[in-house]
Design an enzyme around this catalytic site. Sequence first.
Site, PDB file in Angstrom:
ATOM      1  CB  CYS A  74      -0.871   0.055   1.255  1.00  0.00           C
ATOM      2  SG  CYS A  74      -2.065  -1.285   1.418  1.00  0.00           S
ATOM      3  CB  CYS A 148      -3.158  -6.991   6.093  1.00  0.00           C
ATOM      4  SG  CYS A 148      -3.387  -6.401   4.393  1.00  0.00           S
ATOM      5  CD  GLN A 248     -12.957  -9.376 -11.485  1.00  0.00           C
ATOM      6  OE1 GLN A 248     -12.288  -8.440 -11.050  1.00  0.00           O
ATOM      7  NE2 GLN A 248     -12.997  -9.683 -12.778  1.00  0.00           N
ATOM      8  CG  PHE A 275     -10.514 -11.819 -22.789  1.00  0.00           C
ATOM      9  CD1 PHE A 275      -9.257 -12.291 -23.133  1.00  0.00           C
ATOM     10  CD2 PHE A 275     -11.095 -10.848 -23.605  1.00  0.00           C
ATOM     11  CE1 PHE A 275      -8.587 -11.813 -24.253  1.00  0.00           C
ATOM     12  CE2 PHE A 275     -10.444 -10.365 -24.724  1.00  0.00           C
ATOM     13  CZ  PHE A 275      -9.187 -10.851 -25.065  1.00  0.00           C
ATOM     14  CG  ASP A 347     -12.585  -8.474 -17.084  1.00  0.00           C
ATOM     15  OD1 ASP A 347     -11.672  -7.612 -17.130  1.00  0.00           O
ATOM     16  OD2 ASP A 347     -12.924  -9.042 -16.024  1.00  0.00           O
ATOM     17  CB  CYS A 373      -7.114  -4.605 -14.245  1.00  0.00           C
ATOM     18  SG  CYS A 373      -6.002  -5.551 -15.311  1.00  0.00           S
TER      19      CYS A 373
END
Length: 419
Positions: A74, A148, A248, A275, A347, A373
């Site tokens: 992050c 986390c 996902q 896809f 996708d 993405c």
Amino acid sequence: MSDHTQNYKISHMAHKGDGVAVTPNGEVYVPFTLPGEVVSLKLEGKRARLEQIVSTSDARVAPVCGHFGVCGGCNLQHMSDELYSEFKQNLVREALLDRGLELPLDGVQISPRHSRRRAVFTATRAGHKILLGFHEARSHKLVDLQECPVLDKRIVSRIGDIKKLASLCLPRKGDVKLTVIASETGLDIAIQSDEKTAHKRLLELSQATMALNFARVTLNGEMVLEAKQPTLAMGKATVPIAPGGFIQATQQAEDAMSALVMEGLRGCKNVADLFCGVGTFSFHIAEKAKVCGYESDKNALKAFDMARRQVKGLKSIHFEQRDLFRRPLTAQELYNFAKGFDGVVFDPPRAGAHAQAKELAKSKVRKIVAISCNPASLARDLKELIDGGYSVKKVVPIDQFIYSAHVEVVALLERVTKK
């Protein structure tokens, strides 16, 4: 490289989330800083080391994780919600503008904390201690994960047990990778190890899988033990997942994307899911329309088929193994299949679907939902479709990789009808 620190103002944010300061030597990137802040820096080429924040932005907030600033997972926890959403939206807007596309954007749909259900950990030895976690940014040094805020609590709560499992196949030097998925039946753990004698630990790993109550463990693709088949719900279907397989990242993002797919394909009767993976969107689409999925991955299609055979109450679902990068579905095929597809969803991986977009641009398909993405590759593909006669009705950023500089995008398109 300078041995002296100097004060500079952060002018804006780069696309990977670093602040940018303008120095006599040009722009430098400064991690963990925000626009408007005055900071003391030690210049190190194109990057700079932050020594001190002299003047703090009102948009700066306290990080939610004790590993922030060290763990490479992050880098945006120091941003207010408002600035964070604006940054994610700008990633999409700037990618579109780079292709000459000025399109209105919906607000960013952000997944909540503790929603990431898939993680790829690294484990290694440090003396008698086992370390498990993520690497520091631009480093081979491993952060031993203690907390986390991103990962699903079903994973975080089992960190100690995952370490125990990793310890059974760790070499004296080096590391192993563990892909962990929180499925509906328990944790699925796929271990990758280069240790030549790792296969000799199968019995111990099998016993540990049972003792630690993991759903399934595999080692280098070989089954160790499957106590319970890992599955995920996708629409009305219960889909078995391949070891370490692609899914996902969050359920919330998957739900949001599925809803947009159904919105974008409303009224369609015959849909191609390009896809398609394990059928993430196909099983939703099949509640309203016939669907044919296209995918190159054999394991994904095997899971797709198993779920397809068991689910009831849907319209017809077919699939075909096909490498859409090498052999995209042609405009003629899109027209010929059962008198023509009137809807398409695609996708693809980060590279996008340029060859496929070119064929879609020549097709008579009425509605398209494009998902990616990678905003840059999506912008390229959208430009192809717009030039081919499609109109973009909606663009929605979806944030399932929270606190990172990644963002997904869903675009709804319709073919412009000539008057």
